[in-house]
Design a protein around this motif. Sequence first.
Motif, mmCIF file in Angstrom:
data_model
loop_
_atom_site.group_PDB
_atom_site.id
_atom_site.type_symbol
_atom_site.label_atom_id
_atom_site.label_comp_id
_atom_site.label_asym_id
_atom_site.label_seq_id
_atom_site.Cartn_x
_atom_site.Cartn_y
_atom_site.Cartn_z
ATOM 1 N N VAL A 14 0.834 -1.186 0.059
ATOM 2 C CA VAL A 14 -0.106 -0.173 -0.043
ATOM 3 C C VAL A 14 0.852 1.439 0.132
ATOM 4 C CG1 VAL A 14 -1.947 -1.058 1.012
ATOM 5 C CG2 VAL A 14 -0.234 -0.159 2.568
ATOM 6 N N ASN A 15 2.210 1.346 0.334
ATOM 7 C CA ASN A 15 3.008 2.325 0.474
ATOM 8 C C ASN A 15 4.099 2.429 -0.113
ATOM 9 O OD1 ASN A 15 0.904 3.765 2.244
ATOM 10 N ND2 ASN A 15 1.595 2.441 3.924
ATOM 11 N N ILE A 16 4.397 1.462 -1.178
ATOM 12 C CA ILE A 16 5.517 1.722 -2.190
ATOM 13 C C ILE A 16 5.079 1.350 -3.541
ATOM 14 C CG2 ILE A 16 7.500 0.441 -2.700
ATOM 15 C CD1 ILE A 16 8.282 -0.226 0.400
ATOM 16 N N ASP A 17 5.356 2.072 -4.233
ATOM 17 C CA ASP A 17 4.818 1.758 -5.845
ATOM 18 C C ASP A 17 6.076 0.925 -6.207
ATOM 19 O OD1 ASP A 17 5.011 2.036 -8.658
ATOM 20 O OD2 ASP A 17 4.150 4.031 -8.576
ATOM 21 N N LEU A 18 5.423 -0.461 -6.551
ATOM 22 C CA LEU A 18 6.047 -1.532 -6.922
ATOM 23 C C LEU A 18 6.923 -1.362 -8.234
ATOM 24 C CD1 LEU A 18 3.739 -4.476 -5.322
ATOM 25 C CD2 LEU A 18 5.679 -2.946 -4.386
ATOM 26 N N GLU A 19 6.045 -0.646 -9.170
ATOM 27 C CA GLU A 19 6.944 -0.376 -10.413
ATOM 28 C C GLU A 19 8.173 0.514 -10.254
ATOM 29 O OE1 GLU A 19 4.122 0.783 -13.380
ATOM 30 O OE2 GLU A 19 2.844 -1.074 -13.313
ATOM 31 N N THR A 20 8.170 1.618 -9.653
ATOM 32 C CA THR A 20 9.131 2.440 -9.576
ATOM 33 C C THR A 20 9.977 2.024 -8.364
ATOM 34 O OG1 THR A 20 8.037 3.993 -7.935
ATOM 35 C CG2 THR A 20 7.848 4.488 -10.592
#
Length: 290
Positions: free
Chosen positions: A93-99
């Motif tokens: 929920v708190n990390i952009d898994l793409e960037t």
Amino acid sequence: MSIKDSELILNPDGSVYHLNLKPEDISDTIIFVGDQDRVEKITKHFDSIEFRTQKREFKTQTGYYKDKLLTVISTGIGPDNIDIVLNELDALVNIDLETRKPKQDLTSLNIIRVGTSGSLQKDVPVDSFVISTHGLDINGMLHFYQIDDISNPKIENAFIEHTNWDINKARPIIINNSQYLENYFDSPEVHKGMTGTAGGFYGPQGRVLRLPLQDDSLNAKLDSFSYEYFRITNFEMETSVIYGLSKLLGHEALSLNAIIANRPNGTFSKDPKQTVENLILYALERIINV
């Protein structure tokens, strides 16, 4: 700066490594259970199940209960598993898994543990429920994080003095629950007190089979500890780490305990499955308002 591949490990399909989940697979209200078989004991009450997966002991099901989307996850036993589950849920929920970068706007999850526990007080009987007002961490896992802002040194120091705590063990840590969540689950039907969290089931909880204990009077010291209105009501293996990591990561957490054993009385529930079922129903009827 992006988080390195070795630190945030993703599966080939983009899901987080241990839980096998993607962000769209979970709700913002999550029920923790230790036993993977207990997941269905909760979701059998759901109106529908929208998603399910399992990897190792981590079983997840997401669905609707009375129009509220809920996720149920089995964490397995112990503080080390909670470290995996909470860090990976937060990453969803708190990390952009793409960037691979933390998000600017952070999400706070509501986490409710529905678990079993043993009572340390004669007046907290088997088949009753306990809300953990605090988690007493005596397993040491939280010391790997920066915890000064979430600990309660006055109570901790009183506990250390009362127990004559061995300096070779990790310093005990005491963490508050989420008062926000407690307000939804509190009632005259439940006991409240501090929950001790051990790093094991036998020696760390004072059980003796063939191995002698470093302090064979520790359970008696836990029973008799009090500080202002605080006392230790029960013993288990997850609550303090759920509370500690949730505080550090900005999530709300509450531990609900079905008491299936009373250590000072030497009693065990005659129908622990029914006691857990009663707690599940108690929790579900209140979680819809969170």
